[in-house]
Design a protein around this motif. Structure first.
Motif, short mmCIF file in Angstrom:
data_model
loop_
_atom_site.label_atom_id
_atom_site.label_comp_id
_atom_site.label_asym_id
_atom_site.label_seq_id
_atom_site.Cartn_x
_atom_site.Cartn_y
_atom_site.Cartn_z
N UNK A 189 3.79 -0.25 -20.16
CA UNK A 189 2.90 -0.73 -19.10
C UNK A 189 3.24 -2.16 -18.72
N UNK A 190 3.59 -2.97 -19.71
CA UNK A 190 3.95 -4.37 -19.42
C UNK A 190 5.19 -4.45 -18.53
N UNK A 191 6.20 -3.62 -18.83
CA UNK A 191 7.41 -3.58 -18.00
C UNK A 191 7.07 -3.18 -16.56
N UNK A 192 6.19 -2.18 -16.42
CA UNK A 192 5.79 -1.71 -15.10
C UNK A 192 5.02 -2.79 -14.34
N UNK A 193 4.16 -3.52 -15.03
CA UNK A 193 3.41 -4.62 -14.40
C UNK A 193 4.35 -5.73 -13.93
N UNK A 194 5.35 -6.05 -14.73
CA UNK A 194 6.33 -7.07 -14.35
C UNK A 194 7.10 -6.61 -13.12
N UNK A 195 7.51 -5.35 -13.11
CA UNK A 195 8.21 -4.79 -11.96
C UNK A 195 7.36 -4.91 -10.69
N UNK A 196 6.11 -4.50 -10.76
CA UNK A 196 5.23 -4.57 -9.59
C UNK A 196 5.04 -6.00 -9.11
N UNK A 197 4.93 -6.94 -10.04
CA UNK A 197 4.78 -8.34 -9.67
C UNK A 197 5.98 -8.82 -8.86
N UNK A 198 7.19 -8.50 -9.32
CA UNK A 198 8.39 -8.90 -8.59
C UNK A 198 8.48 -8.22 -7.24
N UNK A 199 8.19 -6.93 -7.18
CA UNK A 199 8.32 -6.19 -5.92
C UNK A 199 7.30 -6.63 -4.88
N UNK B 290 12.63 -13.48 -3.99
CA UNK B 290 12.81 -13.83 -5.38
C UNK B 290 13.90 -14.88 -5.53
N UNK B 291 13.78 -15.70 -6.55
CA UNK B 291 14.88 -16.60 -6.90
C UNK B 291 15.95 -15.76 -7.61
N UNK B 292 17.14 -16.32 -7.80
CA UNK B 292 18.20 -15.61 -8.52
C UNK B 292 17.76 -15.26 -9.93
N UNK B 293 17.05 -16.16 -10.58
CA UNK B 293 16.57 -15.91 -11.93
C UNK B 293 15.59 -14.73 -11.96
N UNK B 294 14.65 -14.72 -11.01
CA UNK B 294 13.70 -13.61 -10.93
C UNK B 294 14.42 -12.29 -10.62
N UNK B 295 15.42 -12.35 -9.74
CA UNK B 295 16.18 -11.15 -9.40
C UNK B 295 16.89 -10.60 -10.64
N UNK B 296 17.48 -11.47 -11.43
CA UNK B 296 18.15 -11.04 -12.66
C UNK B 296 17.15 -10.40 -13.63
N UNK C 73 13.78 4.05 -3.32
CA UNK C 73 14.26 2.71 -3.02
C UNK C 73 13.12 1.86 -2.46
N UNK C 74 13.15 0.60 -2.78
CA UNK C 74 12.15 -0.35 -2.29
C UNK C 74 12.50 -0.76 -0.86
N UNK C 75 11.58 -1.47 -0.23
CA UNK C 75 11.90 -2.24 0.96
C UNK C 75 12.90 -3.30 0.52
N UNK C 76 13.44 -4.04 1.46
CA UNK C 76 14.41 -5.06 1.06
C UNK C 76 13.74 -6.16 0.25
N UNK C 77 14.53 -6.75 -0.64
CA UNK C 77 14.14 -7.93 -1.42
C UNK C 77 15.09 -9.03 -0.99
N UNK C 78 14.54 -10.19 -0.66
CA UNK C 78 15.37 -11.34 -0.28
C UNK C 78 15.52 -12.27 -1.47
N UNK C 79 16.76 -12.71 -1.70
CA UNK C 79 17.04 -13.67 -2.77
C UNK C 79 17.14 -15.06 -2.16
N UNK C 80 16.32 -15.96 -2.67
CA UNK C 80 16.30 -17.33 -2.15
C UNK C 80 16.75 -18.30 -3.24
N UNK C 81 17.16 -19.47 -2.83
CA UNK C 81 17.59 -20.50 -3.78
C UNK C 81 16.44 -21.26 -4.33
#
Length: 65
Positions: free
Chosen positions: A2-12, A17-23, A57-65
């Motif tokens: 459940x924790x992994x799923x919650x983290x996934x939802x938070x990012x999506x 996302x930053x590069x670190x968050x994307x990784x 597949x998700x909608x697009x995710x943008x990676x920002x600096x």
């Protein structure tokens, strides 16, 4: 799990996302693959248990600096 799923939802939910968050996102248990659309825009393939063999597949995710 459940924790992994919650983290996934938070990012999506962020959509940017930053590069670190994307990784961290692509290292998540529920992420099967990702595809770059163009510079800094990605689609993420998510594993789903509701229909075996049918991921989404998700909608697009943008990676920002």
């Amino acid at each position: 799990m459940k924790e992994e799923f919650d983290i996934l939802n938070n990012f999506l939910n962020k959509k940017k996302l930053t590069y670190s968050e994307f990784n961290d996102l692509i290292g998540n248990y529920f992420v099967k693959d990702y595809e770059e659309l163009e510079d800094n825009y990605y689609l993420i393939e998510i594993i789903t248990n509701s229909i075996p063999g049918k991921n989404y597949y998700t909608d697009y995710i943008e990676i920002i600096n």
